[in-house]
Design a protein around this motif. Sequence first.
Motif, PDB file in Angstrom:
ATOM      1  N   ARG A   1      11.455 -12.172   9.218  1.00 25.12           N
ATOM      2  CA  ARG A   1      11.307 -12.375   7.775  1.00 25.12           C
ATOM      3  C   ARG A   1      10.228 -11.444   7.212  1.00 25.12           C
ATOM      4  O   ARG A   1      10.438 -10.769   6.209  1.00 25.12           O
ATOM      5  N   ASN A   2       9.081 -11.400   7.856  1.00 26.71           N
ATOM      6  CA  ASN A   2       7.979 -10.590   7.338  1.00 26.71           C
ATOM      7  C   ASN A   2       8.147  -9.098   7.618  1.00 26.71           C
ATOM      8  O   ASN A   2       7.654  -8.264   6.855  1.00 26.71           O
ATOM      9  N   MET A   3       8.828  -8.754   8.681  1.00 27.29           N
ATOM     10  CA  MET A   3       9.062  -7.330   8.948  1.00 27.29           C
ATOM     11  C   MET A   3       9.976  -6.725   7.885  1.00 27.29           C
ATOM     12  O   MET A   3       9.877  -5.534   7.590  1.00 27.29           O
ATOM     13  N   GLU A   4      10.825  -7.532   7.297  1.00 24.86           N
ATOM     14  CA  GLU A   4      11.656  -7.014   6.208  1.00 24.86           C
ATOM     15  C   GLU A   4      10.757  -6.489   5.081  1.00 24.86           C
ATOM     16  O   GLU A   4      11.004  -5.423   4.518  1.00 24.86           O
ATOM     17  N   LYS A   5       9.703  -7.221   4.775  1.00 22.50           N
ATOM     18  CA  LYS A   5       8.745  -6.782   3.743  1.00 22.50           C
ATOM     19  C   LYS A   5       8.039  -5.506   4.185  1.00 22.50           C
ATOM     20  O   LYS A   5       7.819  -4.597   3.376  1.00 22.50           O
ATOM     21  N   SER A   6       7.689  -5.421   5.463  1.00 27.95           N
ATOM     22  CA  SER A   6       7.008  -4.225   5.961  1.00 27.95           C
ATOM     23  C   SER A   6       7.903  -2.995   5.874  1.00 27.95           C
ATOM     24  O   SER A   6       7.451  -1.911   5.503  1.00 27.95           O
ATOM     25  N   PHE A   7       9.176  -3.167   6.206  1.00 29.14           N
ATOM     26  CA  PHE A   7      10.101  -2.034   6.117  1.00 29.14           C
ATOM     27  C   PHE A   7      10.366  -1.660   4.664  1.00 29.14           C
ATOM     28  O   PHE A   7      10.504  -0.484   4.336  1.00 29.14           O
ATOM     29  N   ARG A   8      10.426  -2.649   3.786  1.00 25.39           N
ATOM     30  CA  ARG A   8      10.727  -2.372   2.382  1.00 25.39           C
ATOM     31  C   ARG A   8       9.517  -1.797   1.649  1.00 25.39           C
ATOM     32  O   ARG A   8       9.599  -0.771   0.988  1.00 25.39           O
ATOM     33  N   HIS A   9       8.366  -2.458   1.760  1.00 27.18           N
ATOM     34  CA  HIS A   9       7.216  -2.081   0.945  1.00 27.18           C
ATOM     35  C   HIS A   9       6.129  -1.337   1.723  1.00 27.18           C
ATOM     36  O   HIS A   9       5.381  -0.563   1.134  1.00 27.18           O
ATOM     37  N   GLY A  10       6.032  -1.588   3.014  1.00 28.06           N
ATOM     38  CA  GLY A  10       4.974  -0.960   3.805  1.00 28.06           C
ATOM     39  C   GLY A  10       5.176   0.527   3.997  1.00 28.06           C
ATOM     40  O   GLY A  10       4.229   1.302   3.985  1.00 28.06           O
ATOM     41  N   ILE A  11       6.452   0.926   4.175  1.00 28.91           N
ATOM     42  CA  ILE A  11       6.726   2.352   4.384  1.00 28.91           C
ATOM     43  C   ILE A  11       7.651   2.930   3.315  1.00 28.91           C
ATOM     44  O   ILE A  11       7.739   4.123   3.156  1.00 28.91           O
ATOM     45  N   ASN A  12       8.376   2.062   2.626  1.00 31.04           N
ATOM     46  CA  ASN A  12       9.257   2.490   1.534  1.00 31.04           C
ATOM     47  C   ASN A  12      10.215   3.598   1.974  1.00 31.04           C
ATOM     48  O   ASN A  12      10.285   4.654   1.377  1.00 31.04           O
ATOM     49  N   ASP A  13      10.958   3.313   3.054  1.00 34.06           N
ATOM     50  CA  ASP A  13      11.935   4.252   3.603  1.00 34.06           C
ATOM     51  C   ASP A  13      13.290   3.548   3.572  1.00 34.06           C
ATOM     52  O   ASP A  13      13.538   2.631   4.356  1.00 34.06           O
TER      53      ASP A  13
END
Length: 187
Positions: free
Chosen positions: A74-86
Amino acid sequence: MSENMEPFILFREKARKLLESTFAKEMAKPTGLDISWTENGQVAVHRGPDQEAIDAYLLTFRFFIQGNESISFRNMEKSFRHGINDDDLFEKFKEAKGALNEFLDGDSHFNVNGMVSRRQLMDVFIYGDLSHANRQGKREHYKSWMNNEFMAELMRNEFKDIIGKTLIVIAHVDKLCKEAIERYGNT
């Protein structure tokens, strides 16, 4: 290395721990369950990881499924979406997470007052016995399931299969995390 990379780094550390575990090594071999009956009753022989290997594995496995952990799916989805924005890595992650959710939400082989999903079976084993003793009534489900000796052995075997197949998705996301670190780790 930026703070945004920390979830990716931690995911890789924990994934490596699982991928190098005794559980993973045993699941790479032929696994299964042999049940026979003797004069003294049922005899079940499990092929694959033993209970000690499962217990050790679950200590780290919970990082990936508990929503309060920074590296949960659940939280890695946020990291992939907003943390790296790729967008490319985000879509690949969403695809992997979607496949995992579809698998977990699918029916197990058990009908106990209705079909039991793989996620429900996994949750009842983890939160009703192996890591907690009574989370949301799961302990009662677990105890009732274990009352039937034959079904209990089959459920234990399916539980191992579920967490083993989940490891395949963890390994895939580990590769995506590696790619994210390589692309964005020095920015």
